[in-house]
Structure formats: C-alpha cells, structure tokens
Design an enzyme around this catalytic site. Structure first.
Site, PDB file in Angstrom:
ATOM      1  NE  ARG A 303      -3.625   2.528   0.419  1.00 62.70           N
ATOM      2  CZ  ARG A 303      -3.396   3.652   0.359  1.00 62.70           C
ATOM      3  NH1 ARG A 303      -2.130   4.129  -0.024  1.00 62.70           N
ATOM      4  NH2 ARG A 303      -4.342   4.767   0.770  1.00 62.70           N
ATOM      5  CE  LYS A 304       6.365   0.980  -2.832  1.00 62.19           C
ATOM      6  NZ  LYS A 304       5.467  -0.071  -3.583  1.00 62.19           N
TER       7      LYS A 304
END
Length: 470
Positions: A303-304
């Site tokens: 997802r960062k």
C-alpha cells in the site's frame, strides 16, 4: 614505499590532520583520535604525494575507465589522480540536482565502464556503498575502492560482503605504529587507540553488524526478531527454502487466485496491490487467506502508506479494503516521520493476529529521491517500534539481524524497462543484503509461470546459501 608511508604519516601528524584527545564521533561515541584530512588541500606537495601513493594501491588502475572522487575531502585528491593517470573523473553529488538534468553522477561516461572509487576515510563503509549504488544505477561497474585510512570499524568487511575490494594506505593500527616509531606519540596513546579499535570491534559484534546479518541463517534470525510476524516469515523462508516474494500486479481477482494456487508451495510471501483489482470482493480475500493457510505463505499489501497518522489509521483499518484485517504485512513510506508507524499501530486496535510494517528506505526506480540522509533516517525509524518487520531497500543499509531486507526489481538478467524500473539478478540482490526478493513480471509475463517461479526460487536460495556460508 614503506619509507614513504612512514614519512607521510609524520607529515599528516605535523599539519594536524591527526589529533589525539577526547572527541565524539558523528554517532555520538567517544573516540581518542580525530582525523581532519581536509587540511591536506592547504599543502599542495603533500596532496600530490598522497594521490601518487594512493593510486599505487589500485589493482585495476590500468584497466579503469573512470575515477570517482567522494566529496568532499577525496575529491581534489581524485582530481590529481585523474590528471596524472589521464583517466576521466566522475563526481558523485551528495544530493540529486533539483533542477535541469537532476543528475547525481556528474561527468561523461559509457554504460559498462569500470570505475574505481577514491575515498579519504572508511569507518563502516556506508558512504562508499551509497556511491556504489548510484554508480551502478547508471550502468557503471564498481569493484574497487582505494582509501587513505581504514578506521577498522567494519568497513573492509562490509565492502567485501558487497563484492567491493578495499585497499588503504593505512589502517588505524599501522598509522599509530608509524607515529610511535617516529616519536610523535607515546606508548600510552597507542594503547588508548588500540583499546578503542578493540572496543569498536566488540561493539559491532554485540550489536549484530551488517556482516553478521548476512551470515546468520533465517532460523537463527527468527529468534532475534522483535516483530512476531517477521519471526514467522523467517521460519517460513527457512522451512520452504524460499526467499521469493511474488508480486501479483494483476487486475482480475481470479487471475490472482489462480497464480497464488500455482505459486503457493514455492513462495514465502504473496505481494498485492489490492487497488488494482477491478472486481474486488470480500470473498476474494477469504479465498486468498485460505490459500495462504494451505500453502504456508504470508500476504503483503504493498500500500505504501504515506499520510499523517490519523489518516493512515483509517486507511489501514477502514474503507473498502479493510487491509488490517487480512494483510500480514504492509509497506509504508517514512516521509511523514514516526507518525506513520503510530498511525498504523492505532489502526490495529482489536486485531489479534500478528502484523508487520516494511518501511520504504529505498526504491528501485531510476532517479528515486530515496538517498543519503533519507535512507539513514528511515533506518533509525525502524528501531523505534516492534511493529516494524523490515525495510524495503536496494542495499544492506541496516544492522539488526532481526529485521528483514525486502528488495524489489529482480530479473534473471540485469535490465530496465521503459518506465524507469531497474532490474538486478538474484545473485546481485542477495549479495547486496536482500533476505526477501520481489519478482513480478518475471513470473506474471512468463509463458510457463510455474517453471519461472521454480527457477527464481532456486537461484535466489542458492545465492542465499552461498552468502551465509561465505
């Protein structure tokens, strides 16, 4: 040469390039000796002598196509070597240009040319390794570094572990012996410095330095992990003899599940970008979790996360995907600071299963701004919470053997795509410290996906086995 080294040691002492007393290093540790080699530039004859002696150390001097001087102290010395040897000089900037070409390597060169690094002092070798990364990222080959002084604090071993030969005019021990023989220091001062060198070695060993991390097997490192999910992953990698993290960047749920079924027995982690799915449902998550259980692999949602703590907490736990409920690991940028970790921790309230974060310290894309101080601060952030399972990075930038290095951008042959992604071989990434290696299009675009999966798995595991036995 022995006589000239002895004379040079005295000259360095007499211009106050070497000082003794009570000092503090950048890391905040006390030291009885301090070096200020920048003063060499005020003594042209001495600077010429240093450059001449230094270049005699270079094994590949005759075959070198480029020389790279490390800013700032080694740069004028490298310039002299360049002029004397008629070999072009490159400059590695301390930061990427924010305008025009945005270069970090200045100079003219061709891909595949051999470059030798010139440095003044090596402590742990981290600065040289950062330069190696930037030079190899633009297509240069780096196998050697010549330095004035080795402080004997792990630098030689760390560079060797990355395939870089280091040669130095002096070790701290040999320099002290020259000064003692010349009557410039007392036996008591030499003993103080000797004790300091030994204490530094003991401290590195007790902290589990980077060389030790590379040599410790996964089963042993599982016992050192502070994050339970990281410990579980170490054990899975050890049991399945796999360091393979498969990136399933596909847009259809059934395609992801089919590939998870096929790859499951051979991978340690399945990495998703869940927002790529055009037909996401909660039933898809149930099926993916069941496959994870059947085939003993963990799930990472790449997802960062990169927002403020409150927003990240909501993104993690709520919304359409409810990531906290099913992903064993997530990735997060360190741009927001430590609040990114506390926000994700808050998002886990009520979640009983073990979870972990991989902090993004470096990226594999060309021109990435994740360099220098950013990397160092990301590593420091990883030490602040047991929720951190590891770091996403291209090189061995941390020491803790309980953390996992996740490295993306793997192909069987070194290459790059049209959008700036740079690929390295399994051997290259494992030697650069990778514990868990991400393979995506090398599998998803393969005609025989199972054969590709097994090939990557075997090559990565072979490289890991050689690393821990070397």
């Amino acid at each position: 040469m022995e006589n000239r080294l002895a004379e040079l040691a005295v000259e360095l002492f007499e211009i106050n390039a070497v000082k003794f007393g009570s000092f503090v290093t950048k890391a905040g540790r006390p030291t009885p000796v301090c070096f200020d080699l920048k003063v060499i530039i005020s003594h042209p004859r001495l600077m010429k002598s240093v450059s001449t002696l230094l270049w005699t150390l270079a094994e590949n001097g005759k075959s070198a196509s480029q020389i790279c001087g490390m800013p700032y102290t080694a740069l004028p010395i490298a310039a002299l070597i360049s002029a004397q040897s008629n070999i072009p000089l490159l400059i590695r900037r301390k930061e990427t240009k924010s305008y025009r070409t945005k270069k970090i390597i200045e100079g003219q060169f061709k891909e595949g040319e051999n470059c030798i690094i010139i440095e003044d002092i090596v402590t742990t070798g981290s600065s040289v390794l950062e330069a190696v990364k930037d030079l190899t990222d633009v297509g240069l080959k780096v196998e050697e570094a010549v330095v004035i002084l080795d402080r004997q604090q792990g630098g030689d071993h760390n560079l060797s572990a990355e395939g870089i030969r280091m040669r130095s005019l002096y070790s701290l021990t040999s320099l002290m012996q020259y000064l003692l023989n010349a009557g410039k220091v007392t036996s008591a001062i030499v003993q103080d410095v000797k004790s300091y060198v030994e204490q530094s070695k003991d401290q590195l060993n007790s902290e589990g330095n980077s060389v030790s991390r590379l040599r410790i097997d996964f089963a042993s490192r599982a016992k050192l992990a502070k994050n339970p999910a990281a410990a579980k992953l170490f054990n899975i990698m050890s049991a399945k003899k796999s360091t393979l993290c498969l990136a399933v960047d596909l847009t259809k749920a059934d395609e992801v599940l089919d590939l998870a079924e096929l790859a499951g027995p051979h991978i340690a982690v399945l990495k998703t970008h869940i927002d790529l799915l055009e037909d996401f449902t909660s039933e898809f998550i149930d099926k993916l979790k069941q496959l994870s259980k059947e085939h003993n692999f963990l799930i990472m949602e790449d997802r960062k996360f990169a927002d403020i703590g409150h927003t990240v907490s909501l993104q993690y736990r709520n919304g359409v995907y409810k990531i906290a409920e099913w992903a064993d690991f997530v990735t997060a940028h360190t741009v927001p600071g430590s609040s990114i970790v506390s926000g994700l921790q808050d998002g886990l309230k009520g979640i009983k299963e073990s979870r972990g974060i991989f902090l993004v310290a470096e990226m594999s894309s060309e021109g990435a701004l994740t360099i220098g101080e950013y990397v160092k601060h990301s590593v420091l952030m990883s030490e602040t919470s047991n929720l951190v399972a590891g770091l996403v990075c291209q090189y061995n930038v941390f020491d803790d053997p309980g953390l996992i290095q996740l490295t993306p951008g793997i192909r069987l042959e070194k290459s790059r795509d049209d959008l700036g992604q740079q690929y390295k071989t399994p051997q290259m990434v494992i030697n650069a410290g990778a514990d868990l290696a991400v393979v995506g299009r090398g599998v998803t675009a393969a005609q025989d996906k199972l054969s590709a999966i097994i090939q990557y798995k075997e090559k990565l595991w072979q490289a890991y086995s050689e690393r821990i036995s070397n």
